[in-house]
Scaffold this motif. Sequence first.
Motif, PDB file in Angstrom:
ATOM      1  N   ARG A   1     -23.355 -13.479  65.641  1.00  0.00           N
ATOM      2  CA  ARG A   1     -22.208 -14.241  65.126  1.00  0.00           C
ATOM      3  C   ARG A   1     -21.208 -13.307  64.442  1.00  0.00           C
ATOM      4  N   LEU A   2     -21.714 -12.329  63.676  1.00  0.00           N
ATOM      5  CA  LEU A   2     -20.822 -11.340  63.066  1.00  0.00           C
ATOM      6  C   LEU A   2     -19.973 -10.652  64.124  1.00  0.00           C
ATOM      7  N   ARG A   3     -20.641 -10.226  65.195  1.00  0.00           N
ATOM      8  CA  ARG A   3     -19.923  -9.504  66.257  1.00  0.00           C
ATOM      9  C   ARG A   3     -18.854 -10.391  66.877  1.00  0.00           C
ATOM     10  N   ASP A   4     -19.181 -11.672  67.092  1.00  0.00           N
ATOM     11  CA  ASP A   4     -18.194 -12.613  67.634  1.00  0.00           C
ATOM     12  C   ASP A   4     -17.003 -12.764  66.686  1.00  0.00           C
ATOM     13  N   HIS A   5     -17.280 -12.914  65.381  1.00  0.00           N
ATOM     14  CA  HIS A   5     -16.208 -13.138  64.418  1.00  0.00           C
ATOM     15  C   HIS A   5     -15.311 -11.908  64.277  1.00  0.00           C
TER      16      HIS A   5
ATOM     17  N   GLU B   1     -14.688  -9.781  66.635  1.00  0.00           N
ATOM     18  CA  GLU B   1     -13.859  -9.776  67.840  1.00  0.00           C
ATOM     19  C   GLU B   1     -12.711 -10.777  67.720  1.00  0.00           C
ATOM     20  N   ARG B   2     -12.988 -11.956  67.173  1.00  0.00           N
ATOM     21  CA  ARG B   2     -11.949 -12.964  67.023  1.00  0.00           C
ATOM     22  C   ARG B   2     -10.900 -12.544  66.003  1.00  0.00           C
ATOM     23  N   ILE B   3     -11.318 -11.878  64.935  1.00  0.00           N
ATOM     24  CA  ILE B   3     -10.349 -11.334  63.977  1.00  0.00           C
ATOM     25  C   ILE B   3      -9.434 -10.343  64.672  1.00  0.00           C
ATOM     26  N   ASP B   4     -10.030  -9.436  65.458  1.00  0.00           N
ATOM     27  CA  ASP B   4      -9.245  -8.412  66.158  1.00  0.00           C
ATOM     28  C   ASP B   4      -8.304  -9.029  67.182  1.00  0.00           C
ATOM     29  N   ASN B   5      -8.633 -10.209  67.680  1.00  0.00           N
ATOM     30  CA  ASN B   5      -7.784 -10.886  68.657  1.00  0.00           C
ATOM     31  C   ASN B   5      -6.792 -11.844  68.009  1.00  0.00           C
ATOM     32  N   GLY B   6      -6.767 -11.871  66.665  1.00  0.00           N
ATOM     33  CA  GLY B   6      -5.724 -12.608  65.974  1.00  0.00           C
ATOM     34  C   GLY B   6      -6.068 -14.009  65.524  1.00  0.00           C
ATOM     35  N   ALA B   7      -7.352 -14.410  65.574  1.00  0.00           N
ATOM     36  CA  ALA B   7      -7.727 -15.745  65.108  1.00  0.00           C
ATOM     37  C   ALA B   7      -7.803 -15.741  63.589  1.00  0.00           C
ATOM     38  N   ALA B   8      -6.855 -16.403  62.925  1.00  0.00           N
ATOM     39  CA  ALA B   8      -6.751 -16.342  61.470  1.00  0.00           C
ATOM     40  C   ALA B   8      -7.991 -16.898  60.782  1.00  0.00           C
ATOM     41  N   TYR B   9      -8.579 -17.935  61.339  1.00  0.00           N
ATOM     42  CA  TYR B   9      -9.721 -18.599  60.704  1.00  0.00           C
ATOM     43  C   TYR B   9     -11.028 -17.852  60.911  1.00  0.00           C
ATOM     44  N   ALA B  10     -11.033 -16.807  61.724  1.00  0.00           N
ATOM     45  CA  ALA B  10     -12.265 -16.064  61.965  1.00  0.00           C
ATOM     46  C   ALA B  10     -12.759 -15.394  60.687  1.00  0.00           C
ATOM     47  N   ALA B  11     -11.856 -15.043  59.783  1.00  0.00           N
ATOM     48  CA  ALA B  11     -12.260 -14.436  58.518  1.00  0.00           C
ATOM     49  C   ALA B  11     -13.118 -15.399  57.711  1.00  0.00           C
TER      50      ALA B  11
END
Length: 322
Positions: free
Chosen positions: A33-37, A39-49
């Motif tokens: 899950r950490l790895r997924d989150h 990746e989502r942060i790096d792709n610009g998903a604001a809520y991934a943080a």
Amino acid sequence: MSSFGSPKPAPATPMPDLEGPHLAGQALHMMCRLRDHIERIDNGAAYAADDLAVVLRALLAPAHGNDVLRRLEDSSGIDPSRILVTRQADTTAKFSVGSLPTRPGAEVHGAEWVPWRDWIQRPVVHTECQGASVTYSWAKFLSTYANKWGGAHLDRTVPTHLQLIDGWSFGGLLLSGYLLRSAGLVAWAHTHRALSQGKFRLGTASLSTEVDEKARLGVPGSIATDPRDQLALGELQWLTLTSEELAFHLYVDPSQPVSARMAPSAIPFEMTFKPSDVTREPPVRNEVRQVAPKNVVAAADSSRSLRMSGRITAPPTSNVTE
């Protein structure tokens, strides 16, 4: 008259052994899950943080039901891992950031190897607001963010000091997101280490990666590659703001311009660093010192400008490992 006694309580259902294979399985899921989150942060998903903060609290924060990485290392019998971190946040400043995980070789700039269990208690952010100061250790920051802002709970208010952190941005992220990503990289790498070296087994499947050190553990559908290197966006090493000076050290890729948002007063400003501004090992005399822009003033006195002392370097290279 016959009398019926109180019914006997039903036997308790045995609880799973959380310090055995079940712990390893849950830690594996958290790591993925950490790895997924990340990746989502790096792709610009604001809520991934927000999602990242919740998992980090469970893995790293020393509280009941959390502290999963420490429990994993203890149950596996391996030595606790160590990380290389920059100097601590200055708790006497108006605002300061430190204790950041950094790259091997940064020892030449004052970084030191410490057990991650010590690092989690080191001050990462110190901030002042309205006459009150707050110092966040990594453990306090992760828990507070997850509880107040990250969705683990949803309180009516968010502490003002926590909100002030996001007046600053580095590495293409608001500072809170940047800090969470930095902690996420540590937690991901060291959870993987504990699972790989601990000889855990889930059913008939071994979690050991003795055959190939480059192999990555995962579950179906998880990301099997390492998180991307974001040096091109800039890597903060430390920052300290006093009434007189804004000082910081930033690692950058000399081939890429990077920007950062600074907030020494109520009016933040953007700074862009070009490759021509960067040298690999600048002596002290090459530090950047300049009068800040007109809108950057000491909060208490609008007639005063703020001196800036910025060190902007490429990261040192080293074969040092830990």
